[in-house]
Design a protein around this motif. Structure first.
Motif, PDB file in Angstrom:
ATOM      1  N   LYS A   1     116.481  69.324  49.406  1.00 40.56           N
ATOM      2  CA  LYS A   1     115.401  69.485  50.380  1.00 40.56           C
ATOM      3  C   LYS A   1     115.038  68.158  51.047  1.00 40.56           C
ATOM      4  O   LYS A   1     115.115  67.093  50.438  1.00 40.56           O
ATOM      5  N   GLY A   2     114.618  68.277  52.305  1.00 42.75           N
ATOM      6  CA  GLY A   2     113.992  67.149  52.964  1.00 42.75           C
ATOM      7  C   GLY A   2     112.497  67.167  52.694  1.00 42.75           C
ATOM      8  O   GLY A   2     112.040  67.813  51.744  1.00 42.75           O
ATOM      9  N   TYR A   3     111.730  66.482  53.536  1.00 40.32           N
ATOM     10  CA  TYR A   3     110.279  66.458  53.385  1.00 40.32           C
ATOM     11  C   TYR A   3     109.624  67.006  54.651  1.00 40.32           C
ATOM     12  O   TYR A   3     110.132  66.832  55.753  1.00 40.32           O
ATOM     13  N   LYS A   4     108.491  67.657  54.466  1.00 40.89           N
ATOM     14  CA  LYS A   4     107.717  68.148  55.611  1.00 40.89           C
ATOM     15  C   LYS A   4     106.235  68.037  55.294  1.00 40.89           C
ATOM     16  O   LYS A   4     105.758  68.594  54.298  1.00 40.89           O
ATOM     17  N   ILE A   5     105.515  67.314  56.122  1.00 37.33           N
ATOM     18  CA  ILE A   5     104.063  67.180  55.941  1.00 37.33           C
ATOM     19  C   ILE A   5     103.372  68.371  56.585  1.00 37.33           C
ATOM     20  O   ILE A   5     103.668  68.732  57.728  1.00 37.33           O
ATOM     21  N   ALA A   6     102.467  68.996  55.864  1.00 34.65           N
ATOM     22  CA  ALA A   6     101.762  70.175  56.372  1.00 34.65           C
ATOM     23  C   ALA A   6     100.366  70.242  55.766  1.00 34.65           C
ATOM     24  O   ALA A   6     100.183  69.916  54.589  1.00 34.65           O
TER      25      ALA A   6
ATOM     26  N   TRP B   1     107.221  78.402  56.669  1.00 32.75           N
ATOM     27  CA  TRP B   1     107.261  79.800  56.301  1.00 32.75           C
ATOM     28  C   TRP B   1     108.629  80.210  55.782  1.00 32.75           C
ATOM     29  O   TRP B   1     109.658  79.929  56.387  1.00 32.75           O
ATOM     30  N   LYS B   2     108.607  80.831  54.633  1.00 31.78           N
ATOM     31  CA  LYS B   2     109.769  81.465  54.032  1.00 31.78           C
ATOM     32  C   LYS B   2     110.965  80.518  53.958  1.00 31.78           C
ATOM     33  O   LYS B   2     110.945  79.558  53.194  1.00 31.78           O
ATOM     34  N   GLU B   3     112.013  80.730  54.780  1.00 30.48           N
ATOM     35  CA  GLU B   3     113.219  79.914  54.675  1.00 30.48           C
ATOM     36  C   GLU B   3     112.939  78.440  54.915  1.00 30.48           C
ATOM     37  O   GLU B   3     113.688  77.579  54.437  1.00 30.48           O
ATOM     38  N   GLU B   4     111.856  78.113  55.650  1.00 29.96           N
ATOM     39  CA  GLU B   4     111.533  76.705  55.883  1.00 29.96           C
ATOM     40  C   GLU B   4     111.224  75.983  54.581  1.00 29.96           C
ATOM     41  O   GLU B   4     111.494  74.783  54.438  1.00 29.96           O
ATOM     42  N   HIS B   5     110.663  76.697  53.595  1.00 33.72           N
ATOM     43  CA  HIS B   5     110.375  76.090  52.299  1.00 33.72           C
ATOM     44  C   HIS B   5     111.658  75.818  51.516  1.00 33.72           C
ATOM     45  O   HIS B   5     111.663  74.981  50.609  1.00 33.72           O
TER      46      HIS B   5
ATOM     47  N   ALA C   1     118.963  82.154  50.781  1.00 34.19           N
ATOM     48  CA  ALA C   1     118.497  81.342  51.895  1.00 34.19           C
ATOM     49  C   ALA C   1     119.121  79.950  51.849  1.00 34.19           C
ATOM     50  O   ALA C   1     119.521  79.395  52.863  1.00 34.19           O
ATOM     51  N   ARG C   2     119.217  79.385  50.655  1.00 33.22           N
ATOM     52  CA  ARG C   2     119.851  78.071  50.518  1.00 33.22           C
ATOM     53  C   ARG C   2     121.329  78.148  50.862  1.00 33.22           C
ATOM     54  O   ARG C   2     121.864  77.280  51.563  1.00 33.22           O
ATOM     55  N   LEU C   3     122.010  79.197  50.393  1.00 33.33           N
ATOM     56  CA  LEU C   3     123.423  79.364  50.703  1.00 33.33           C
ATOM     57  C   LEU C   3     123.635  79.498  52.198  1.00 33.33           C
ATOM     58  O   LEU C   3     124.538  78.886  52.778  1.00 33.33           O
ATOM     59  N   SER C   4     122.792  80.291  52.850  1.00 33.64           N
ATOM     60  CA  SER C   4     122.894  80.471  54.292  1.00 33.64           C
ATOM     61  C   SER C   4     122.683  79.148  55.024  1.00 33.64           C
ATOM     62  O   SER C   4     123.397  78.816  55.969  1.00 33.64           O
ATOM     63  N   HIS C   5     121.693  78.367  54.562  1.00 36.02           N
ATOM     64  CA  HIS C   5     121.408  77.075  55.184  1.00 36.02           C
ATOM     65  C   HIS C   5     122.591  76.124  54.992  1.00 36.02           C
ATOM     66  O   HIS C   5     122.993  75.411  55.912  1.00 36.02           O
TER      67      HIS C   5
END
Length: 253
Positions: free
Chosen positions: A20-25, A32-36, A229-233
């Motif tokens: 995973k990368g990082y995302k400030i929120a 949302w969903k796949e973004e996590h 979702a990870r596999l798809s990404h």
């Protein structure tokens, strides 16, 4: 040195977390969903340095099998130095939770369970020729959601569409799980179940204004399969890299 009684590090789960990368929120609904699946985030952790410290603590807890108490005791002093403990009063008069014990428990549970679920899916896919079925089971919670109780004992093929949205965990604090089974084991448990009707309800994300259908019994945002979702990404990234490589090679004279 690892002792014989120490369980091996969960390699697949760690790979999911570390990819995973990082995302400030400010709010968990901002991603949302796949973004996590693609980004590590903790609501209201508004600097990357803070996010990195929390992620390192989650990583260590997952790799070393640490309890929540160990995770909390080690992380709280670091959060205290950054002023991210307890509650704070905002300029608009709202009281906001930062690193309270309740929130730290949510952070620990959420990231640990989703990483383990993604890691488990890697093993499920690897072994599905010999273990083609999954059985839904309740976890060690004191209370269970009614719908989750209704799914207890459900046996379906690994590739059944039901698991795309109902692979545990299925909500905040959900401790449900699946067990992979042979055909013989499934038969001994009563055989393959009839797939339940998947009822949905409309839910509005008030952070984005988007409205979506959410399966009844699944908390909004949890109706996503972290492993798939990870596999798809990963596959998408691979295709993008292939395209980029071909474009570069194609320009060489």
């Amino acid at each position: 040195m690892m002792t014989p009684t120490t369980p091996p590090p969960p390699r697949e789960a760690l790979a999911y977390l570390r990819a995973k990368g990082y995302k400030i929120a400010w709010d968990y609904r901002d991603l949302w969903k796949e973004e996590h699946v693609r980004a590590f985030t903790v609501a209201k952790a508004m600097t990357q340095e803070l996010l990195m410290e929390i992620r390192q603590a989650v990583d260590a807890a997952l790799a070393e099998g640490k309890t929540f108490k160990q995770f909390q005791d080690e992380l709280e002093p670091l959060l205290g130095k950054r002023g991210w403990l307890g509650k704070v009063l905002m300029e608009d008069g709202a009281m906001v939770e930062l690193g309270t014990p309740r929130r730290l428990k949510i952070i620990y549970d959420t990231h640990m369970r989703t990483a383990r679920a993604a890691g488990q899916w890697v093993r499920i896919e690897r072994n599905k020729a010999a273990l083609p079925y999954l059985r839904y089971g309740l976890g060690p919670s004191r209370e269970h959601r009614l719908q989750h109780v209704q799914w207890e004992g459900l046996i379906l093929p690994v590739d059944a569409p039901f698991w795309d949205t109902h692979l545990p965990p299925n909500g905040w604090g959900c401790r449900c799980r699946v067990r992979q089974m042979t055909e013989r084991q499934a038969s001994q448990r009563g055989g393959v179940s009839e797939a339940p009707e998947q009822k949905t309800t409309l839910w509005e994300n008030r952070r984005t204004g988007k409205v979506e259908e959410v399966p009844v019994g699944i908390d909004p945002g949890w109706n996503v399969h972290p492993g798939k979702a990870r596999l798809s990404h990963t596959q998408t990234l691979g295709k993008e890299k292939d395209i980029e490589f071909r474009s570069i090679v194609g320009t060489i004279r």
